[in-house]
Design a protein around this motif. Structure first.
Motif, PDB file in Angstrom:
ATOM      1  N   GLY A 106      10.905  15.205 -14.604  1.00  0.00           N
ATOM      2  CA  GLY A 106      11.742  14.834 -15.747  1.00  0.00           C
ATOM      3  C   GLY A 106      12.831  13.863 -15.341  1.00  0.00           C
ATOM      4  N   ILE A 107      13.720  13.548 -16.269  1.00  0.00           N
ATOM      5  CA  ILE A 107      14.818  12.661 -15.930  1.00  0.00           C
ATOM      6  C   ILE A 107      15.838  13.428 -15.089  1.00  0.00           C
ATOM      7  CG2 ILE A 107      14.523  11.184 -17.944  1.00  0.00           C
ATOM      8  CD1 ILE A 107      16.881  12.623 -19.253  1.00  0.00           C
ATOM      9  N   GLY A 145      13.776  14.069 -22.430  1.00  0.00           N
ATOM     10  CA  GLY A 145      13.184  13.716 -21.143  1.00  0.00           C
ATOM     11  C   GLY A 145      13.472  14.699 -20.012  1.00  0.00           C
ATOM     12  N   PHE A 153       9.032  19.891 -21.446  1.00  0.00           N
ATOM     13  CA  PHE A 153       9.828  18.659 -21.500  1.00  0.00           C
ATOM     14  C   PHE A 153      10.542  18.590 -22.840  1.00  0.00           C
ATOM     15  CE2 PHE A 153       6.863  17.333 -18.179  1.00  0.00           C
ATOM     16  CZ  PHE A 153       7.730  16.738 -17.278  1.00  0.00           C
ATOM     17  N   PHE A 154      11.834  18.414 -22.783  1.00  0.00           N
ATOM     18  CA  PHE A 154      12.570  18.210 -24.034  1.00  0.00           C
ATOM     19  C   PHE A 154      12.416  16.767 -24.459  1.00  0.00           C
ATOM     20  CE2 PHE A 154      15.278  21.613 -21.969  1.00  0.00           C
ATOM     21  CZ  PHE A 154      14.622  22.632 -22.641  1.00  0.00           C
ATOM     22  N   SER A 155      12.655  16.512 -25.732  1.00  0.00           N
ATOM     23  CA  SER A 155      12.445  15.151 -26.232  1.00  0.00           C
ATOM     24  C   SER A 155      13.396  14.161 -25.562  1.00  0.00           C
ATOM     25  CB  SER A 155      12.582  15.095 -27.756  1.00  0.00           C
ATOM     26  OG  SER A 155      13.847  15.610 -28.113  1.00  0.00           O
ATOM     27  N   GLN A 194      17.100   8.608 -38.032  1.00  0.00           N
ATOM     28  CA  GLN A 194      17.099   7.151 -38.048  1.00  0.00           C
ATOM     29  C   GLN A 194      17.553   6.631 -39.399  1.00  0.00           C
ATOM     30  OE1 GLN A 194      13.015   6.870 -36.829  1.00  0.00           O
ATOM     31  NE2 GLN A 194      13.608   6.022 -34.851  1.00  0.00           N
ATOM     32  N   ALA A 195      18.202   5.491 -39.363  1.00  0.00           N
ATOM     33  CA  ALA A 195      18.685   4.882 -40.601  1.00  0.00           C
ATOM     34  C   ALA A 195      17.517   4.371 -41.426  1.00  0.00           C
ATOM     35  CB  ALA A 195      19.626   3.731 -40.279  1.00  0.00           C
ATOM     36  N   LYS A 196      17.657   4.466 -42.730  1.00  0.00           N
ATOM     37  CA  LYS A 196      16.678   3.861 -43.626  1.00  0.00           C
ATOM     38  C   LYS A 196      17.392   2.775 -44.406  1.00  0.00           C
ATOM     39  CE  LYS A 196      14.011   8.082 -44.106  1.00  0.00           C
ATOM     40  NZ  LYS A 196      13.647   9.187 -44.985  1.00  0.00           N
ATOM     41  N   GLY A 197      17.161   1.536 -44.039  1.00  0.00           N
ATOM     42  CA  GLY A 197      17.823   0.433 -44.712  1.00  0.00           C
ATOM     43  C   GLY A 197      19.287   0.362 -44.303  1.00  0.00           C
ATOM     44  N   PHE A 198      20.111  -0.241 -45.154  1.00  0.00           N
ATOM     45  CA  PHE A 198      21.516  -0.291 -44.801  1.00  0.00           C
ATOM     46  C   PHE A 198      22.400   0.251 -45.915  1.00  0.00           C
ATOM     47  CE2 PHE A 198      20.919  -4.299 -46.904  1.00  0.00           C
ATOM     48  CZ  PHE A 198      19.984  -5.022 -46.185  1.00  0.00           C
ATOM     49  N   ARG A 229      22.801  14.286 -26.707  1.00  0.00           N
ATOM     50  CA  ARG A 229      22.662  12.890 -27.084  1.00  0.00           C
ATOM     51  C   ARG A 229      22.257  12.710 -28.552  1.00  0.00           C
ATOM     52  NH1 ARG A 229      19.102   8.947 -23.551  1.00  0.00           N
ATOM     53  NH2 ARG A 229      18.269  10.929 -22.828  1.00  0.00           N
ATOM     54  N   ARG A 236      29.305   6.897 -40.090  1.00  0.00           N
ATOM     55  CA  ARG A 236      28.950   5.660 -40.783  1.00  0.00           C
ATOM     56  C   ARG A 236      29.057   5.852 -42.305  1.00  0.00           C
ATOM     57  NH1 ARG A 236      23.153   2.921 -39.708  1.00  0.00           N
ATOM     58  NH2 ARG A 236      23.142   1.657 -41.577  1.00  0.00           N
ATOM     59  N   ARG A 295      27.319   9.960 -35.413  1.00  0.00           N
ATOM     60  CA  ARG A 295      27.503   8.562 -35.791  1.00  0.00           C
ATOM     61  C   ARG A 295      26.991   8.299 -37.207  1.00  0.00           C
ATOM     62  NH1 ARG A 295      24.997   5.391 -30.881  1.00  0.00           N
ATOM     63  NH2 ARG A 295      26.503   5.883 -29.275  1.00  0.00           N
ATOM     64  N   GLN A 352      21.841   6.666 -43.364  1.00  0.00           N
ATOM     65  CA  GLN A 352      21.380   7.644 -42.386  1.00  0.00           C
ATOM     66  C   GLN A 352      21.781   9.075 -42.751  1.00  0.00           C
ATOM     67  OE1 GLN A 352      21.979   6.134 -38.424  1.00  0.00           O
ATOM     68  NE2 GLN A 352      20.852   7.802 -37.464  1.00  0.00           N
TER      69      GLN A 352
END
Lengths: 217, 442
Positions: A213-214, A35, A31-33, A105-109, A136, A147, A143, A114
């Motif tokens: 899976g998905i 799904g 299974f890939f992360s 994942q972003a850490k703070g703003f 995905r 950003r 992104r 990110q």
């Protein structure tokens, strides 16, 4: 055989020789992360521990980047957390260009929440990762860089399954199709494994759904 | 424990503004308040209730006995006034509230009212100040009696009460706030018309003394805190995460849309952002105080399809609240995409943070230095009437007094020596301000 195909086939052969292509034809699939269920799993990051194969893979990657992206069309390399980072580092080092890391994942703003590193707004960036399934996570990394006001000019991966719907535009050094073709030539995979992979490449969504899976992104 | 804290050099009685008589008066007042409002467990003085009125009347009587003017405004806040040499000048004001939560403590609110009265009496003994000084006893500060809304007295002063405030219902009687206000003799006409009872330019500055409701002063072994800002907050009373219910044994991981796992991931992501923002020096607290799966359908063997939870975050900084809100929305979207669930944040209720005036804080700091009172500069995590004053543009500040057992419970433990240290600092600062011995600008 085109130049591009021969580079892709050579890379696929390297993966098979280094035994980082795993197949499962009975029992539970991989299974890939994201799904997706899969009978095949390419663990390309193992190659970072093998200097000779690593160097060879890098030669091929640079050849491909030069041909498909062009050395003058980007200012910096971005590696994707985590497995993309060692490969991106090596590419950036070989080319003597700046390196940044895109985070999951972003850490703070703020602009650099990110990504790690530093660059001017508008820096033309080539994003590098080891593998892509449905693209995905690449969108997430893209992104993250945008950003931080980077101009992402391309996404380069060492390996792409190239069989999932909703595939983002990426340049891949080699694909599952190349691996299957080379495996046939050099007799690297047994008959059961090869036919399972062929069924998978024909309709990955159905295969995945049938195996728990998905079925769509 | 406050008892273990090193003692500080309290100002010698001769130089202290608060002399022995005033100190005895304060002790006596705390005792009287305790006696009249003890409910068997703690102190109960209802917002716009009889106990609150009676406590305020004690202050009124004392003020009159000492020759001070007293009057009630339309919202039945009490104003005790020491007339200055130039009565036309904006006044130096202080005060706090006298209502309490049910089974609360004796010091929350009362400490601020009593210390303000002491400051006026001490100033009066020193001779008439240039500016008039006013103690305002504010009605209805606590949110416990009417299911959330609060600061009724101070908001009514500035024409800020809404229909929704007036129609909120008492937790026991079930009657509206409007009904209970009317019973206390409130003139509802200007209040319903949202007409201010006083304008901000009536005030030169505002100071409120209050017991600290957190553990900072105990931990740092300081008797007194000077507040730099009062946190604002954003509240989502009911966030809904919608996934898909399924059999817990039959459905494999990748096909699930588990609402509880998605919510957990969101909360852990929020916690991680919070940790990093604190490292960056932002002021922020985050709480999810209610989490519920639907009890009509939840089961041990059911993948939860829906979960609702509360989300509250507070900061002194409007920008932090705004950015954090965007961050949460972004996480909801990302986690939602990844896990095939949706988050609906529901209604968002915003209370603005309030910045204390640097000038008033620095005046208090100087007063603490000359009085020999060690103090800590700190934010206020809890909300106070002073936020209403500050957001009206009135230069405001707060003095916190060390208190061991938190507040809103019968175990509040303020040492009288700490109270007198805080009261002395405030009295000195108010006296300076009333005689224009310090610069105050909005």
């Amino acid at each position: 055989m085109s130049e591009k195909t021969s580079v892709a086939r050579e890379a696929a052969e390297l993966l098979l020789q280094e035994k980082v292509v795993y197949t499962r034809t009975g029992g539970d699939p991989f299974f890939f992360s994201s799904g997706w269920a899969s009978p095949v799993f390419i663990d390309i990051k193992r190659l970072i521990s093998r200097p000779e194969s690593r160097a060879r893979l890098l030669d091929l990657a640079l050849e491909r980047i030069e041909a498909d992206v062009g050395r003058t069309s980007f200012d910096q390399i971005a590696g994707c957390e985590l497995a993309g980072v060692p490969f991106a580092s090596m590419v950036a080092d070989r080319l003597s260009v700046p390196l940044v890391v895109a985070l999951k994942q972003a850490k703070g703003f703020g602009r650099f929440a990110q990504c790690e590193g530093d660059f001017e707004s508008g820096a033309r960036t080539l994003l590098i990762d080891d593998v892509t399934t449905d693209g995905r996570t690449k969108t997430t990394f893209k992104r993250a860089l945008e950003r931080a006001e980077a101009d992402v000019v391309g996404i380069f991966v060492l390996f792409a399954y190239n069989i999932f719907p909703g595939h983002a535009e990426t340049i891949a050094l080699t694909t599952l199709g190349d691996v299957i073709a080379v495996a046939e030539n050099i007799g690297a995979l047994d008959e059961t494994a090869r036919s399972a992979l062929e069924a998978y490449t024909e309709d990955a969504a159905t295969w995945s759904r049938k195996h728990g899976g998905i079925g769509k992104t | 424990m406050a008892n273990d804290a090193p003692t500080f050099e309290a100002s010698s009685p001769s130089s202290a503004l608060l002399n022995a008589d005033l100190r005895n008066l304060a002790r006596d007042l705390f005792d009287r308040f305790r006696e009249m409002s003890f409910d068997g467990v703690g102190i109960s003085r209802e917002t716009y209730g009889l106990g609150e009125t009676q406590a305020i009347e004690i202050i009124e009587k004392l003020g009159q006995d000492h020759g001070l003017e007293t009057r009630w405004d339309a919202a039945r806040n009490l104003i005790v006034r020491l007339e200055g040499r130039d009565p036309a000048l904006p006044v130096v004001a202080s005060g706090s509230h006298l209502d309490s939560v049910p089974q609360g403590g004796n010091f929350d609110g009362a400490a601020g009212v009593i210390s303000s009265l002491l400051a006026l009496l001490a100033a009066n003994e020193k001779g008439q100040p240039l500016r008039s000084m006013e103690l305002t006893v504010l009605r209805g500060e606590e949110s416990a009696w009417y299911g959330g809304p609060c600061y009724f007295g101070s908001r009514a002063m500035f024409g800020l009460l809404t229909d929704s405030d007036l129609s909120s219902r008492h937790r026991v009687s079930g009657e509206t706030l409007e009904h209970h206000m009317a019973s206390c003799g409130v003139d509802l006409e200007p209040i319903k018309a949202a007409r201010p009872l006083v304008t901000p330019d009536h005030f030169h500055c505002w100071i409120e003394l209050h017991i600290e409701q957190g553990p900072v002063l105990i931990a740092r072994q300081k008797p007194v805190g000077l507040v730099t800002g009062i946190r604002g907050n954003v509240r989502h009373r009911r966030v809904t995460c919608q996934g898909e219910a399924a059999h817990s044994g039959a459905v494999p991981r990748w096909l699930r849309h588990d609402a509880v796992l998605a919510m957990s991931e969101l909360l852990m992501r929020i916690d991680e952002h919070w940790r990093i923002l604190l490292e960056w020096g932002e002021d922020l607290v985050v709480t999810s105080g209610i989490v519920e799966t639907n009890k009509d359908e939840h089961a041990v063997s059911r993948v939860p399809g829906e979960v609702t939870f509360a989300l509250e975050y507070r900061s002194q900084d409007t920008k932090t609240l705004e950015s954090f809100g965007n961050l949460i929305e972004n996480e909801c979207r990302q986690i939602g995409e990844r896990r095939g669930v949706t988050f609906d944040l529901g209604e968002k209720v915003y209370t603005e943070p309030a910045r204390m005036s640097e000038n008033v804080v620095s005046m208090l700091r100087k007063a603490a230095e000359t009085a020999g009172v060690p103090c800590e500069i700190m934010p206020s995590g809890a909300g106070h009437d002073s936020a209403i004053f500050a957001n009206q543009g009135i230069p405001s500040a707060m003095v916190f007094v060390r208190n061991d057992k938190g507040s809103h419970n019968p175990h509040e433990a303020m040492e009288m020596e700490d109270f007198f240290a805080g009261a002395e600092v405030m009295a000195r600062a108010l006296s300076h301000a009333a005689n224009d011995e310090g610069e105050i600008e909005a």
